[in-house]
Design a protein around this motif. Structure first.
Motif, mmCIF file in Angstrom:
data_model
loop_
_atom_site.group_PDB
_atom_site.id
_atom_site.type_symbol
_atom_site.label_atom_id
_atom_site.label_comp_id
_atom_site.label_asym_id
_atom_site.label_seq_id
_atom_site.Cartn_x
_atom_site.Cartn_y
_atom_site.Cartn_z
ATOM 1 N N ASP A 136 1.161 -1.151 0.176
ATOM 2 C CA ASP A 136 -0.210 -0.079 0.105
ATOM 3 C C ASP A 136 0.792 1.436 -0.054
ATOM 4 O OD1 ASP A 136 -2.675 1.128 0.269
ATOM 5 O OD2 ASP A 136 -1.626 1.889 2.271
ATOM 6 N N ILE A 137 0.467 2.082 -0.889
ATOM 7 C CA ILE A 137 1.419 3.349 -1.009
ATOM 8 C C ILE A 137 1.324 4.266 0.214
ATOM 9 C CG2 ILE A 137 1.743 5.627 -2.411
ATOM 10 C CD1 ILE A 137 0.424 4.031 -4.796
ATOM 11 N N ARG A 138 0.147 4.360 0.626
ATOM 12 C CA ARG A 138 0.167 5.058 2.051
ATOM 13 C C ARG A 138 0.843 4.635 3.263
ATOM 14 N NH1 ARG A 138 -6.364 7.159 2.659
ATOM 15 N NH2 ARG A 138 -6.526 8.033 0.474
ATOM 16 N N ILE A 144 8.438 5.472 4.815
ATOM 17 C CA ILE A 144 9.596 6.392 4.655
ATOM 18 C C ILE A 144 9.582 7.813 5.236
ATOM 19 C CG2 ILE A 144 10.247 7.401 2.461
ATOM 20 C CD1 ILE A 144 9.291 5.157 0.705
ATOM 21 N N ALA A 145 8.478 8.524 5.188
ATOM 22 C CA ALA A 145 8.353 9.600 6.030
ATOM 23 C C ALA A 145 8.867 9.685 7.482
ATOM 24 C CB ALA A 145 6.877 10.282 6.015
ATOM 25 N N THR A 146 8.408 8.464 8.053
ATOM 26 C CA THR A 146 8.885 8.432 9.449
ATOM 27 C C THR A 146 10.321 8.044 9.740
ATOM 28 O OG1 THR A 146 6.789 7.428 9.934
ATOM 29 C CG2 THR A 146 8.484 7.057 11.841
ATOM 30 N N PHE A 147 10.740 7.286 8.707
ATOM 31 C CA PHE A 147 12.470 7.090 8.791
ATOM 32 C C PHE A 147 13.092 8.193 8.421
ATOM 33 C CE2 PHE A 147 16.384 5.492 6.786
ATOM 34 C CZ PHE A 147 16.670 4.551 7.983
ATOM 35 N N LEU A 181 2.618 10.668 15.358
ATOM 36 C CA LEU A 181 1.473 10.925 14.568
ATOM 37 C C LEU A 181 1.431 9.941 13.367
ATOM 38 C CD1 LEU A 181 -1.204 12.385 14.028
ATOM 39 C CD2 LEU A 181 0.077 13.994 12.668
ATOM 40 N N LEU A 182 2.502 9.724 12.496
ATOM 41 C CA LEU A 182 2.882 8.899 11.549
ATOM 42 C C LEU A 182 2.636 7.400 12.007
ATOM 43 C CD1 LEU A 182 5.432 10.368 9.376
ATOM 44 C CD2 LEU A 182 2.967 10.169 9.013
ATOM 45 N N ARG A 189 -4.422 2.781 9.200
ATOM 46 C CA ARG A 189 -4.259 2.281 7.978
ATOM 47 C C ARG A 189 -4.014 0.687 7.836
ATOM 48 N NH1 ARG A 189 -6.337 3.660 3.075
ATOM 49 N NH2 ARG A 189 -4.949 2.969 1.462
ATOM 50 N N ALA A 190 -3.041 0.243 8.714
ATOM 51 C CA ALA A 190 -2.981 -1.194 8.595
ATOM 52 C C ALA A 190 -4.415 -1.850 8.930
ATOM 53 C CB ALA A 190 -1.959 -1.543 9.422
#
Length: 768
Positions: A136-138, A144-147, A181-182, A189-190
């Motif tokens: 899933d892209i989200r 990726i954003a969190t890392f 938050l992410l 989402r999961a």
């Protein structure tokens, strides 16, 4: 004066109580209105949050970032003096390094657990969806954003001097907040991705997006397609009826609906698997998804559908996408039948009904083209309901018959009425199963109600020709009645009457008789130039034409079987006769339909003349007060100005007098009929000699009643002639005698009695 003052004082004493009660009522009303507004605001906020929560959250975060950015210089002024010593700045850099390392580790661990849990839960879905949802892209974007945010934090360990302290602190706080938050968003989402209902919604949403992209591509390619097309006069006419540009595009790219077909197969898989597990909520969502995908398909295909023609083979008339969808649902029904899964079968039947409604909206080249795809669905639907019959699932069959009735009514509204004949016949055949299986008798009652509703819908149809369809439905009701009258009737439960009650009964507001009464009342108030009302009158004339034939056969069978349905049939015939005459007298009815309706009404009430005149039948039928019902019809016809029909009904009453007068029924049948004739003589303003001549002719016949019957009837008539009557009567004839001119009525009754038995005097005594 004293009494008046006391009354005034009592009123004054009551005023405080009245005022208090009024205040309480007002407060209670305002209290209720306040709660109503609160609930409205609550619902509005919930709806607003569900639609715009993500966008509002993003705007809120960006706004906070901008606000905190303005406070960085002030924070730098406060923090910079604390880092004059190099050791403190080195410790601060080490803090960034340790926090960053911890965040990177936490990110890796958290997302590993989230992805593992999600893949374990989605591994039971089809392979294509497993790959889709596990990548899933989200979810991957959140990782990726969190890392990336976690990597930024240890990067601040490289700040060169203390002038970076405030900025690094603010950015680190924001990075940690956004990471948390992410984490939450990724977790939610999961959870959504492992939910079968959410997976189905995503499949439908993706299919809708694919169709929208395809629709845009067709519109962008339209100029090229038109430039390459050879247009002559014949093609121009066809292009005016069909979207040939779109059709050409679909032929150039025959696999344009592959993703939608794959989505249908996914929904079918979900529905079967979760229904087997007992999770019918998921199967319901899956079947709704099938209907939604078909709606997107029909909208995208537009005016490229062609109706099937039995005389010309048109390859464009068949649509594999629609056919495959129906075949999947047929197999679903068979799976449900094999599992005895009643709820799953009903869900598929409802889906077929929704597809019927959906396919009826398909645009063809001509407005009057038959909705062949909708007829195909109705064929699958009737076959699916019929397949349930051998498996003793009464509840499913009951729901299936209701769905068949709904499908037939949809066809009446959106297509030609004659296409409902096959569905009506299937409903009747299913209803007949109640005669061999007692568990299916409630199904028969529901089936008869569906046919009654279908009859009423045909009478209100927008089509001008319903003669064939309404006759078929009438024959189907007769078939059910014939089958039920072949089995014994129960004196306690009255199987015949209860099974056919929705069509023939007049004791409920939810029957054909009640609906017809409301319709006739509406016609009586319609304007003479109301086209809709004129069309309904036309339909009523078509329905009434030949109505007496079926009702006569059913009535004679009911009398032969001594069924309690006889009561309903007699009152139905009488009431329907009154309704037909009422319609013929309305302003909206023209001369042609007036004559046809009155003729049909006369033939219908004449059904009662076919009652056999053997002693057993007469004694049985007299319990239903035939003379009183015939008298009621004659009076009603006279009140409406239908004097010719009133005289014909009077002749019917005279004929019934001849039949019933031959036997001693125990119900004073002969004298009751004679009283009715006497009252009709007064109401229709006929001369006395007319009635006396009819009685003389009656007595002179070979089948005239014997002396004992005539003398007893004459004695009772002399007594009735001299009786003082109050304002109450047990029947229509009794009430007419109460309101009649007593002197003229007395003369008529004495005259009839004297002709029946001249040996009886006015005192009712037989003279030697």
């Amino acid at each position: 004066m004293l009494d008046k003052s006391k009354l005034h004082w009592k009123k004054i004493k009551k005023m405080p109580r009245t005022l208090i009660s009024s205040v309480k009522n007002s407060l209670s009303l305002w209290h209720a209105k306040g709660w109503q507004k609160l609930y409205f605001l609550k619902n509005w906020l919930f709806s607003f949050r569900s639609k715009y929560a993500g966008k509002l959250g993003f705007v809120h975060v960006v706004g906070l970032m901008m606000v905190t950015a303005n406070f960085v210089p002030a924070l730098q002024v406060q923090l910079e003096p604390h880092f004059d010593q190099p050791e403190r700045l080195a410790s601060f850099k080490a803090l960034f390094l340790s926090l960053g390392g911890a965040m990177i580790g936490a990110t890796a661990i958290a997302f590993s657990l989230i992805m593992f849990a999600m893949q374990v839960n989605v591994e039971r879905m089809p392979h294509g969806l497993f790959r889709k949802f596990s990548s899933d892209i989200r979810l991957l974007g959140a990782f990726i954003a969190t890392f990336s945010l976690a990597v930024i934090i240890p990067g601040f360990s490289l700040i060169p001097d203390k002038s970076w302290v405030a900025g690094a602190t603010v950015v680190t706080i924001w990075c940690m907040s956004l990471i948390i938050l992410l984490f939450i968003l990724a977790y939610r989402r999961a959870l959504a991705l492992i939910s079968p209902t959410m997976q189905l919604k995503l499949v439908v949403a993706d299919t809708k997006r694919d169709f929208e992209i395809l629709d845009k591509a067709v519109r962008r390619m339209r100029p090229i397609l038109r430039a390459n097309a050879s247009i002559d006069k014949e093609n121009e006419d066809i292009m005016g009826k069909y979207d040939m540009d779109r059709l050409t595009y679909f032929q150039l790219y025959p696999n344009w609906a592959v993703s939608a077909e794959q989505a249908i197969s996914y929904c079918i898989t979900y529905s079967r698997r979760h229904a087997e597990q007992g999770d019918h909520e998921v199967s319901r969502v899956a079947l709704h998804g099938i209907v939604a995908i078909n709606a997107f398909y029909i909208k995208t295909k537009g005016k490229t559908f062609f109706p099937s023609n039995p005389f010309i083979d048109n390859p464009l008339a068949s649509d594999s996408f629609l056919t495959n969808t129906l075949e999947h649902l047929r197999q679903n029904v068979q799976v449900g039948v094999s599992r005895k899964d009643e709820q799953f079968i009903e869900q598929n039947l409802h889906s077929l009904l929704k597809l019927t409604e959906l396919y009826l909206s398909i645009e063809y080249g001509e407005e009057y083209d038959p909705r062949s795809h909708a007829h195909l669905v109705s064929g699958y639907l009737t076959g699916a309901v019929e397949s349930v019959v051998p498996h003793d699932m009464a509840d499913v069959l009951l729901e299936g018959v209701s769905i068949l009735g709904s499908a037939a009514r949809l066809i009446v509204v959106h297509d030609k009425p004659e296409y409902i004949a096959s569905i009506s016949e299937k409903i009747a055949l299913i209803a007949c199963t109640g005669t061999v299986n007692k568990n299916y008798q409630p199904v028969s009652q529901v089936a008869v109600k569906q046919l009654a509703m279908l009859t009423f819908e045909l009478l209100r149809s927008k089509s001008w020709e319903v003669r064939y369809a309404v006759k078929e439905v009438r024959d189907d009701v007769k078939l059910i009645a014939d089958m039920y009258l072949k089995i014994p009737d129960s004196p306690l439960t009255s199987v015949h009457s209860s099974s056919l009650a929705p069509y023939y009964s007049g004791t409920s507001n939810d029957t054909l008789m009640a609906w017809l009464s409301e319709l006739v009342n509406a016609l009586s108030m319609a304007d003479a130039d109301d086209e809709n009302a004129q069309r309904v009158v036309h339909h009523l004339e078509e329905w009434a034409d030949g109505l007496y034939q079926t009702e006569k056969e059913v009535l004679l069978q009911a009398i032969e079987k001594r069924s309690q349905l006889t009561f309903d049939l007699i009152h139905w015939v009488v009431h329907t006769t009154k309704l037909l005459l009422a319609v013929s007298c309305s302003d909206v009815c023209d001369d042609y339909h007036r004559d046809k309706l009155r003729k049909s009404a006369s033939w219908l009430i004449s059904v009662l003349s076919w009652i056999p005149d053997d002693e057993g039948t007469i004694k049985y039928i007299e319990t239903y007060r035939i003379a009183d019902n015939i008298f009621e019809s004659a009076v009603d016809a006279h009140k409406r100005g239908c004097d010719i029909e009133a005289l014909e009904i009077r002749s019917l009453l005279l004929s019934w007098t001849r039949k019933v007068g031959k036997y001693q029924t125990g119900w004073s049948s002969l004298e009751t009929a004679c009283c009715g004739l006497a009252c009709l003589n007064l109401i229709l303003e006929l001369p006395n000699e007319k009635l006396f001549t009819d009685i003389d002719t009656y007595i002179s016949k070979d089948d005239a009643p014997n002396f004992d019957i005539r003398s007893r009837a004459a004695s009772d008539l002399h007594e009735e002639a001299d009786k003082f009557r109050s304002g109450y009567g047990r029947s229509n004839i009794d009430m007419a005698m109460v309101h009649a001119d007593q002197s003229r009525l007395s003369i008529l009754l004495h005259g009839v009695a004297e002709r029946l038995c001249p040996e009886t005097n006015d005192a009712g005594i037989v003279e030697d």
